[in-house]
Design an enzyme around this catalytic site. Structure first.
Site, mmCIF file in Angstrom:
data_model
loop_
_atom_site.group_PDB
_atom_site.id
_atom_site.type_symbol
_atom_site.label_atom_id
_atom_site.label_comp_id
_atom_site.label_asym_id
_atom_site.label_seq_id
_atom_site.Cartn_x
_atom_site.Cartn_y
_atom_site.Cartn_z
ATOM 1 N N GLU A 115 -4.506 1.891 -2.438
ATOM 2 C CA GLU A 115 -5.492 2.544 -2.160
ATOM 3 C C GLU A 115 -5.287 3.659 -1.048
ATOM 4 O O GLU A 115 -6.459 4.292 -0.621
ATOM 5 C CB GLU A 115 -6.387 1.508 -1.325
ATOM 6 C CG GLU A 115 -5.758 0.894 -0.046
ATOM 7 C CD GLU A 115 -6.586 0.439 0.996
ATOM 8 O OE1 GLU A 115 -7.865 0.445 0.896
ATOM 9 O OE2 GLU A 115 -6.218 0.004 2.082
ATOM 10 N N ASN A 116 -4.084 3.911 -0.577
ATOM 11 C CA ASN A 116 -4.016 5.064 0.224
ATOM 12 C C ASN A 116 -2.808 6.145 -0.364
ATOM 13 O O ASN A 116 -2.374 7.096 0.386
ATOM 14 C CB ASN A 116 -3.047 4.458 1.463
ATOM 15 C CG ASN A 116 -3.987 3.402 2.088
ATOM 16 O OD1 ASN A 116 -3.530 2.191 2.171
ATOM 17 N ND2 ASN A 116 -4.720 3.888 3.164
ATOM 18 N N HIS A 131 -0.607 -3.078 6.085
ATOM 19 C CA HIS A 131 0.563 -2.277 6.157
ATOM 20 C C HIS A 131 1.909 -2.666 7.020
ATOM 21 O O HIS A 131 2.683 -1.859 7.242
ATOM 22 C CB HIS A 131 0.146 -0.886 6.582
ATOM 23 C CG HIS A 131 -0.899 0.058 5.581
ATOM 24 N ND1 HIS A 131 -1.037 1.534 5.655
ATOM 25 C CD2 HIS A 131 -1.664 -0.500 4.762
ATOM 26 C CE1 HIS A 131 -1.836 1.896 4.783
ATOM 27 N NE2 HIS A 131 -2.279 0.721 4.274
ATOM 28 N N ASP A 172 0.765 -1.174 -0.039
ATOM 29 C CA ASP A 172 0.041 -0.035 -0.049
ATOM 30 C C ASP A 172 0.975 1.234 -0.102
ATOM 31 O O ASP A 172 1.636 1.475 1.003
ATOM 32 C CB ASP A 172 -0.991 -0.015 1.190
ATOM 33 C CG ASP A 172 -1.999 -1.174 1.151
ATOM 34 O OD1 ASP A 172 -1.623 -2.122 0.625
ATOM 35 O OD2 ASP A 172 -3.038 -1.027 1.978
ATOM 36 N N HIS A 205 -6.786 -8.190 -0.460
ATOM 37 C CA HIS A 205 -6.815 -7.147 0.632
ATOM 38 C C HIS A 205 -7.830 -7.549 1.506
ATOM 39 O O HIS A 205 -8.921 -7.122 1.760
ATOM 40 C CB HIS A 205 -7.305 -5.704 -0.382
ATOM 41 C CG HIS A 205 -7.212 -4.707 0.455
ATOM 42 N ND1 HIS A 205 -6.071 -3.898 0.320
ATOM 43 C CD2 HIS A 205 -7.870 -3.778 1.084
ATOM 44 C CE1 HIS A 205 -5.985 -2.657 0.955
ATOM 45 N NE2 HIS A 205 -7.136 -2.553 1.515
ATOM 46 N N ASN A 252 -10.351 -1.139 0.327
ATOM 47 C CA ASN A 252 -11.735 -0.855 0.713
ATOM 48 C C ASN A 252 -11.760 0.938 0.912
ATOM 49 O O ASN A 252 -12.834 1.405 0.966
ATOM 50 C CB ASN A 252 -11.627 -1.151 2.540
ATOM 51 C CG ASN A 252 -10.555 -0.804 3.189
ATOM 52 O OD1 ASN A 252 -9.282 -1.241 2.698
ATOM 53 N ND2 ASN A 252 -10.571 -0.208 4.273
ATOM 54 N N HIS A 253 -10.780 1.750 0.603
ATOM 55 C CA HIS A 253 -10.846 3.069 0.469
ATOM 56 C C HIS A 253 -10.976 3.694 -1.062
ATOM 57 O O HIS A 253 -10.924 4.762 -1.466
ATOM 58 C CB HIS A 253 -9.549 3.689 0.821
ATOM 59 C CG HIS A 253 -9.296 3.426 2.331
ATOM 60 N ND1 HIS A 253 -10.020 3.713 3.467
ATOM 61 C CD2 HIS A 253 -8.178 2.944 3.075
ATOM 62 C CE1 HIS A 253 -9.771 3.462 4.551
ATOM 63 N NE2 HIS A 253 -8.652 2.627 4.539
ATOM 64 N N HIS A 302 -3.560 -4.609 2.643
ATOM 65 C CA HIS A 302 -4.385 -3.714 3.713
ATOM 66 C C HIS A 302 -3.615 -3.488 5.092
ATOM 67 O O HIS A 302 -4.016 -2.604 5.574
ATOM 68 C CB HIS A 302 -5.598 -4.563 3.869
ATOM 69 C CG HIS A 302 -6.527 -3.890 4.718
ATOM 70 N ND1 HIS A 302 -7.272 -2.817 4.467
ATOM 71 C CD2 HIS A 302 -7.078 -4.522 6.061
ATOM 72 C CE1 HIS A 302 -7.721 -2.411 5.604
ATOM 73 N NE2 HIS A 302 -7.969 -3.425 6.500
HETATM 74 FE FE LIG Z 1 -4.160 0.451 2.928
HETATM 75 FE FE LIG Z 2 -7.320 -1.302 3.141
#
Ligand SMILES: [Fe+2]
Ligand SMILES: [Fe+2]
Length: 263
Positions: free
Chosen positions: A39-40, A178, A8, A151, A67-68, A176
């Site tokens: 996603e981040n 990290h 990520d 994820h 999820n983001h 996910h």
């Molecule tokens: Fe993440």
């Molecule tokens: Fe995530």
């Protein structure tokens, strides 16, 4: 074929680290194809068109997410046109974008990439296992090399996905949390596996953000605003060597780099 998968990417520091180090990593590990979970990438939460372009322009071939993904509304339209950015495949029918696709490499033939999201300690979505079945069946007609981003929060769910897909895909890579796990291995059926590939983001942090507001939230239960941390970057990834004829993984090795960027 060597595939580099980066964990990520968190905020501007994570993007800057990927942009500054990717060409050297590609040279050093003779990388044919690069995937990063993004996603981040935009301010620590979600992805925008411009942050996606920054990573793609730097040489990342495909961005997976999680999820983001819907944090920034522009993603709904963007995912309809940019096939190099995937959202988890197990969103219900009608969600914009795609969860899997096939991409061409310069020398090693096509690579299929699939992204699914777990359901344990996460928002309930469609079954990631059955979604993976469906997507892999579609990909297999086009390539034997398939890399899956699972994820998910729970180690059990990710290990279950690795075991479930063993021999059917080239690699199952967890994202996910990290936090990079040390369980990388090739499973009995020839699928490379790691429970979590980790993060490309600020090292002196809690999952990429400044520690104090996170600790405050744990102490008081009150909402607090999180900020992407500064300072040295940890760049986490894996290199998976895949036989493109069979899709079987020959090896998986972790990559961990510490990077000091000028601020
Ligand atoms: Fe993440
Ligand atoms: Fe995530």
């Amino acid at each position: 074929m060597n595939v580099l998968f980066l964990g990520d990417v968190v905020g501007r520091p994570g993007r800057a680290a990927v942009c500054s180090r990717l060409s050297e990593l590609v040279r050093q590990h003779e990388i044919d194809f690069t995937i990063a979970n993004a996603e981040n990438a935009a301010g620590g939460l979600g992805l925008t068109a411009s942050t996606a372009e920054e990573l793609l322009d730097a040489g990342v071939d495909v961005l997976t997410t999680g999820n983001h993904i819907w944090r920034h509304r522009e993603m709904a339209d963007y995912l309809e046109t940019e096939h190099r950015v995937l959202r988890p495949a197990n969103f219900p029918p009608g969600a914009p974008g795609r969860g899997a696709d096939v991409y061409m490499t310069a020398h090693s033939g096509p690579v299929g990439v699939l992204c699914v999201i777990g359901r344990v300690f996460m928002e309930p979505l469609d079954c990631p296992f059955r979604s993976a079945d469906r997507e892999i069946q579609a990909l297999r007609g086009k390539t034997s090399t398939i890399v899956v981003d699972v994820h998910a929060e729970a180690t059990s769910e990710k290990i279950a996905m690795g075991r479930y897909l063993d021999s059917r895909v080239s690699a199952v890579i967890g994202t996910h949390t990290h936090v990079q796990t040390a369980d990388e291995r090739t499973l009995a059926g020839g699928t490379a596996y790691i429970t979590d590939v980790g993060m490309s983001g600020p090292r002196e942090s809690i999952l990429g953000v400044t520690p104090e507001p996170v600790i405050d939230r744990f102490l008081t239960g009150m909402p607090s605003r999180f900020q992407v941390a500064k300072g040295p970057i940890t760049l986490n990834g894996v290199v998976v060597d895949i036989d493109p004829e069979t899709g079987t993984a020959r090896s998986i090795a972790r990559v961990v780099e510490s990077i000091e960027l000028e601020s």
